[in-house]
Design a protein around this motif. Structure first.
Motif, PDB file in Angstrom:
ATOM      1  N   LEU A   7      41.262  41.227 -13.707  1.00 49.32           N
ATOM      2  CA  LEU A   7      41.325  39.766 -13.738  1.00 49.32           C
ATOM      3  C   LEU A   7      40.970  39.146 -12.388  1.00 49.32           C
ATOM      4  O   LEU A   7      41.087  39.784 -11.339  1.00 49.32           O
ATOM      5  CB  LEU A   7      42.730  39.318 -14.148  1.00 49.32           C
ATOM      6  CG  LEU A   7      43.256  39.893 -15.470  1.00 49.32           C
ATOM      7  CD1 LEU A   7      44.682  39.429 -15.714  1.00 49.32           C
ATOM      8  CD2 LEU A   7      42.356  39.495 -16.626  1.00 49.32           C
ATOM      9  N   VAL A   8      40.559  37.872 -12.465  1.00 48.21           N
ATOM     10  CA  VAL A   8      40.357  37.053 -11.267  1.00 48.21           C
ATOM     11  C   VAL A   8      41.634  36.257 -11.052  1.00 48.21           C
ATOM     12  O   VAL A   8      42.059  35.494 -11.923  1.00 48.21           O
ATOM     13  CB  VAL A   8      39.155  36.103 -11.428  1.00 48.21           C
ATOM     14  CG1 VAL A   8      39.021  35.207 -10.197  1.00 48.21           C
ATOM     15  CG2 VAL A   8      37.880  36.897 -11.657  1.00 48.21           C
ATOM     16  N   GLN A   9      42.233  36.446  -9.895  1.00 45.74           N
ATOM     17  CA  GLN A   9      43.519  35.812  -9.596  1.00 45.74           C
ATOM     18  C   GLN A   9      43.307  34.559  -8.757  1.00 45.74           C
ATOM     19  O   GLN A   9      42.544  34.558  -7.793  1.00 45.74           O
ATOM     20  CB  GLN A   9      44.412  36.808  -8.848  1.00 45.74           C
ATOM     21  CG  GLN A   9      45.755  36.257  -8.416  1.00 45.74           C
ATOM     22  CD  GLN A   9      46.556  37.294  -7.651  1.00 45.74           C
ATOM     23  OE1 GLN A   9      46.620  38.458  -8.032  1.00 45.74           O
ATOM     24  NE2 GLN A   9      47.158  36.872  -6.553  1.00 45.74           N
ATOM     25  N   GLY A  10      44.008  33.489  -9.141  1.00 44.89           N
ATOM     26  CA  GLY A  10      43.906  32.230  -8.399  1.00 44.89           C
ATOM     27  C   GLY A  10      45.101  31.946  -7.524  1.00 44.89           C
ATOM     28  O   GLY A  10      45.146  30.907  -6.857  1.00 44.89           O
ATOM     29  N   GLY A  11      46.078  32.849  -7.488  1.00 49.19           N
ATOM     30  CA  GLY A  11      47.251  32.659  -6.641  1.00 49.19           C
ATOM     31  C   GLY A  11      48.477  33.297  -7.261  1.00 49.19           C
ATOM     32  O   GLY A  11      48.509  33.592  -8.465  1.00 49.19           O
ATOM     33  N   VAL A  12      49.490  33.521  -6.432  1.00 50.02           N
ATOM     34  CA  VAL A  12      50.770  34.049  -6.892  1.00 50.02           C
ATOM     35  C   VAL A  12      51.866  33.171  -6.298  1.00 50.02           C
ATOM     36  O   VAL A  12      51.809  32.807  -5.118  1.00 50.02           O
ATOM     37  CB  VAL A  12      50.947  35.533  -6.485  1.00 50.02           C
ATOM     38  CG1 VAL A  12      50.809  35.718  -4.985  1.00 50.02           C
ATOM     39  CG2 VAL A  12      52.273  36.083  -6.982  1.00 50.02           C
ATOM     40  N   PHE A  13      52.872  32.825  -7.123  1.00 50.01           N
ATOM     41  CA  PHE A  13      53.868  31.832  -6.723  1.00 50.01           C
ATOM     42  C   PHE A  13      55.265  32.340  -7.070  1.00 50.01           C
ATOM     43  O   PHE A  13      55.448  33.156  -7.981  1.00 50.01           O
ATOM     44  CB  PHE A  13      53.598  30.505  -7.436  1.00 50.01           C
ATOM     45  CG  PHE A  13      52.184  30.017  -7.270  1.00 50.01           C
ATOM     46  CD1 PHE A  13      51.827  29.214  -6.203  1.00 50.01           C
ATOM     47  CD2 PHE A  13      51.194  30.380  -8.184  1.00 50.01           C
ATOM     48  CE1 PHE A  13      50.526  28.776  -6.046  1.00 50.01           C
ATOM     49  CE2 PHE A  13      49.889  29.947  -8.039  1.00 50.01           C
ATOM     50  CZ  PHE A  13      49.555  29.148  -6.966  1.00 50.01           C
ATOM     51  N   SER A  46      57.465  37.111 -10.156  1.00 52.52           N
ATOM     52  CA  SER A  46      56.456  36.185  -9.621  1.00 52.52           C
ATOM     53  C   SER A  46      55.618  35.606 -10.749  1.00 52.52           C
ATOM     54  O   SER A  46      55.543  36.163 -11.855  1.00 52.52           O
ATOM     55  CB  SER A  46      55.548  36.903  -8.611  1.00 52.52           C
ATOM     56  OG  SER A  46      56.296  37.401  -7.516  1.00 52.52           O
ATOM     57  N   TYR A  47      54.977  34.485 -10.427  1.00 46.10           N
ATOM     58  CA  TYR A  47      54.109  33.798 -11.387  1.00 46.10           C
ATOM     59  C   TYR A  47      52.664  33.875 -10.874  1.00 46.10           C
ATOM     60  O   TYR A  47      52.350  33.366  -9.792  1.00 46.10           O
ATOM     61  CB  TYR A  47      54.539  32.343 -11.554  1.00 46.10           C
ATOM     62  CG  TYR A  47      55.904  32.203 -12.195  1.00 46.10           C
ATOM     63  CD1 TYR A  47      56.038  32.063 -13.575  1.00 46.10           C
ATOM     64  CD2 TYR A  47      57.060  32.227 -11.414  1.00 46.10           C
ATOM     65  CE1 TYR A  47      57.294  31.945 -14.165  1.00 46.10           C
ATOM     66  CE2 TYR A  47      58.311  32.107 -11.993  1.00 46.10           C
ATOM     67  CZ  TYR A  47      58.422  31.976 -13.369  1.00 46.10           C
ATOM     68  OH  TYR A  47      59.673  31.869 -13.953  1.00 46.10           O
ATOM     69  N   TYR A  48      51.823  34.514 -11.669  1.00 45.06           N
ATOM     70  CA  TYR A  48      50.426  34.717 -11.297  1.00 45.06           C
ATOM     71  C   TYR A  48      49.547  33.735 -12.060  1.00 45.06           C
ATOM     72  O   TYR A  48      49.772  33.470 -13.246  1.00 45.06           O
ATOM     73  CB  TYR A  48      49.981  36.145 -11.609  1.00 45.06           C
ATOM     74  CG  TYR A  48      50.571  37.185 -10.687  1.00 45.06           C
ATOM     75  CD1 TYR A  48      49.835  37.694  -9.626  1.00 45.06           C
ATOM     76  CD2 TYR A  48      51.869  37.665 -10.889  1.00 45.06           C
ATOM     77  CE1 TYR A  48      50.368  38.661  -8.778  1.00 45.06           C
ATOM     78  CE2 TYR A  48      52.412  38.623 -10.049  1.00 45.06           C
ATOM     79  CZ  TYR A  48      51.656  39.120  -8.993  1.00 45.06           C
ATOM     80  OH  TYR A  48      52.198  40.064  -8.159  1.00 45.06           O
ATOM     81  N   VAL A  60      37.574  24.924 -14.659  1.00 44.99           N
ATOM     82  CA  VAL A  60      37.745  26.376 -14.568  1.00 44.99           C
ATOM     83  C   VAL A  60      38.998  26.746 -15.354  1.00 44.99           C
ATOM     84  O   VAL A  60      40.046  26.114 -15.186  1.00 44.99           O
ATOM     85  CB  VAL A  60      37.884  26.823 -13.095  1.00 44.99           C
ATOM     86  CG1 VAL A  60      38.164  28.322 -13.011  1.00 44.99           C
ATOM     87  CG2 VAL A  60      36.616  26.483 -12.323  1.00 44.99           C
ATOM     88  N   PRO A  61      38.928  27.757 -16.223  1.00 47.32           N
ATOM     89  CA  PRO A  61      40.121  28.147 -16.989  1.00 47.32           C
ATOM     90  C   PRO A  61      41.207  28.705 -16.075  1.00 47.32           C
ATOM     91  O   PRO A  61      40.907  29.316 -15.037  1.00 47.32           O
ATOM     92  CB  PRO A  61      39.592  29.221 -17.947  1.00 47.32           C
ATOM     93  CG  PRO A  61      38.363  29.753 -17.289  1.00 47.32           C
ATOM     94  CD  PRO A  61      37.758  28.599 -16.546  1.00 47.32           C
ATOM     95  N   ALA A  62      42.454  28.515 -16.453  1.00 46.51           N
ATOM     96  CA  ALA A  62      43.579  29.008 -15.651  1.00 46.51           C
ATOM     97  C   ALA A  62      44.799  29.169 -16.551  1.00 46.51           C
ATOM     98  O   ALA A  62      45.165  28.239 -17.274  1.00 46.51           O
ATOM     99  CB  ALA A  62      43.884  28.049 -14.502  1.00 46.51           C
ATOM    100  N   GLU A  63      45.425  30.357 -16.499  1.00 43.10           N
ATOM    101  CA  GLU A  63      46.632  30.639 -17.268  1.00 43.10           C
ATOM    102  C   GLU A  63      47.675  31.271 -16.358  1.00 43.10           C
ATOM    103  O   GLU A  63      47.336  32.020 -15.435  1.00 43.10           O
ATOM    104  CB  GLU A  63      46.332  31.583 -18.439  1.00 43.10           C
ATOM    105  CG  GLU A  63      45.592  30.936 -19.596  1.00 43.10           C
ATOM    106  CD  GLU A  63      46.431  29.900 -20.331  1.00 43.10           C
ATOM    107  OE1 GLU A  63      47.666  29.875 -20.138  1.00 43.10           O
ATOM    108  OE2 GLU A  63      45.850  29.114 -21.101  1.00 43.10           O
ATOM    109  N   ILE A  64      48.943  30.949 -16.620  1.00 43.73           N
ATOM    110  CA  ILE A  64      50.050  31.455 -15.809  1.00 43.73           C
ATOM    111  C   ILE A  64      50.683  32.654 -16.519  1.00 43.73           C
ATOM    112  O   ILE A  64      51.052  32.566 -17.695  1.00 43.73           O
ATOM    113  CB  ILE A  64      51.103  30.361 -15.573  1.00 43.73           C
ATOM    114  CG1 ILE A  64      50.471  29.173 -14.823  1.00 43.73           C
ATOM    115  CG2 ILE A  64      52.284  30.913 -14.781  1.00 43.73           C
ATOM    116  CD1 ILE A  64      51.399  27.980 -14.680  1.00 43.73           C
TER     117      ILE A  64
END
Length: 325
Positions: free
Chosen positions: A152-158, A186-188, A176-180
């Motif tokens: 996967l392409v990761q946009g951040g971890v919170f 953690s939340y990716y 741009v698509p984005a799913e949590i």
């Protein structure tokens, strides 16, 4: 002897034996007379020289000082071609000017290319052996049971879901698509999927052109079916997912996939005809939506259709993860 003078000293009187004799100095008198006459002639020949009045108004030309010679400047005219010694300097100057000119043009082209809203990002070669990508492409299929390996392409971890949703909203605003996904504590935030880790790196660089922060990550997801039939359908869904992820990611990167379209079409039709539970029905719908978006892209060549396909695949993975809970 008596010496006497009378008047103009006419002579010398000498008395010898009682007789007086006068001796005149004729030579001196003559010389005096001659000198007197010469003086008179000079006095008579003297002339007064008066200044010429017309000469007062005459112009006097004063010569101007010579002009200082200015140093010669080196140029590209005829003067710079007088000797062969100036040719190397001329060649050097022309080379410098050409370098600056073409460098400026290339710089402008580079700036325009970088600042385009959707700049094309070149593929990045990864130091992976030739066999590794082939194994990765089939990783989702080779995993036993319902375990699914994804790239996967990761946009951040919170650390909190609220923080992840704030960033998700900004990314979705850029189309741009984005799913949590919640993994452990953690939340990716995931933005896309591909068939291998090397391909996910290339896809990440492409999505970076949309001005988003990107990374790449390999994760394993586990699903649990409620029946033997569900288990069979989950395994088939893994195969369909891997094929759709490869096609959509490859086309976004400007490459061709190696998927057998006939096998893919057959598996999709079998899943549509299968009787599945409610949870698997959502996953089945996500795969069908991704396949439909890819078909629409092949007709219209619109990039957003491929991004929609990626979004449907992320929805599939999210539902796939939720079946295990």
């Amino acid at each position: 002897m008596k010496v006497g003078k009378s008047g103009k000293s006419k002579g010398v009187k000498i008395k010898i034996n009682g007789e007086e004799k006068i001796f005149t100095d004729k030579g001196r008198i003559e010389s005096e007379e001659a000198a007197s006459e010469e003086q008179e002639q000079q006095d008579e020949s003297f002339e007064w020289i008066l200044p010429d009045e017309t000469s007062e108004n005459k112009m006097v030309l004063v010569p101007t000082p010579p002009k200082k010679k200015m140093p010669k400047l080196i140029g590209f005219g005829a003067s710079s071609r007088k000797g062969p010694e100036s040719r190397p300097l001329k060649t050097f100057l022309i080379a410098v000017i050409c370098a600056v000119f073409f460098g400026s043009i290339l710089g402008l082209i580079a700036v325009k290319t970088i600042t385009r809203e959707k700049a094309a990002v070149p593929s990045v070669e990864t130091p992976i052996s030739t066999k590794a990508p082939v194994e990765d492409k089939k990783a989702a299929v080779k995993e036993k049971g319902t375990q699914l390996k994804t790239f996967l392409v990761q946009g951040g971890v919170f650390s909190s879901e609220d923080a992840a949703r704030q960033v998700q909203k900004k990314i979705l605003g850029k189309q741009v698509p984005a799913e949590i996904f919640k993994l452990e504590d953690s939340y990716y935030l995931f933005l896309g999927s591909a068939e291998s880790l090397a391909s996910s790196k290339e896809l990440a660089l492409f999505l970076k052109s949309y001005d988003v922060d990107v990374y790449w990550k390999e994760i394993n997801l586990e699903a649990a079916g409620k029946s033997g039939e569900d288990e069979k359908n989950l395994i088939k869904m893994k195969t369909v997912y891997a094929s759709l992820a490869e096609i959509s990611a490859a086309k976004l990167r400007g490459k061709e996939a190696t998927v057998n379209r006939e096998v893919l079409k057959k598996n999709l039709n079998e899943l549509k005809a299968a009787k599945v539970s409610g949870e698997l029905a959502k996953m089945n719908a996500d795969l069908s939506a991704a396949a439909q978006s890819i078909t629409e892209f092949e007709r219209s060549k619109k990039e957003d259709k491929l991004l929609q396909a990626q979004g449907s695949l992320l929805d599939f993975l999210l539902n796939y993860q939720n079946t295990s809970s």
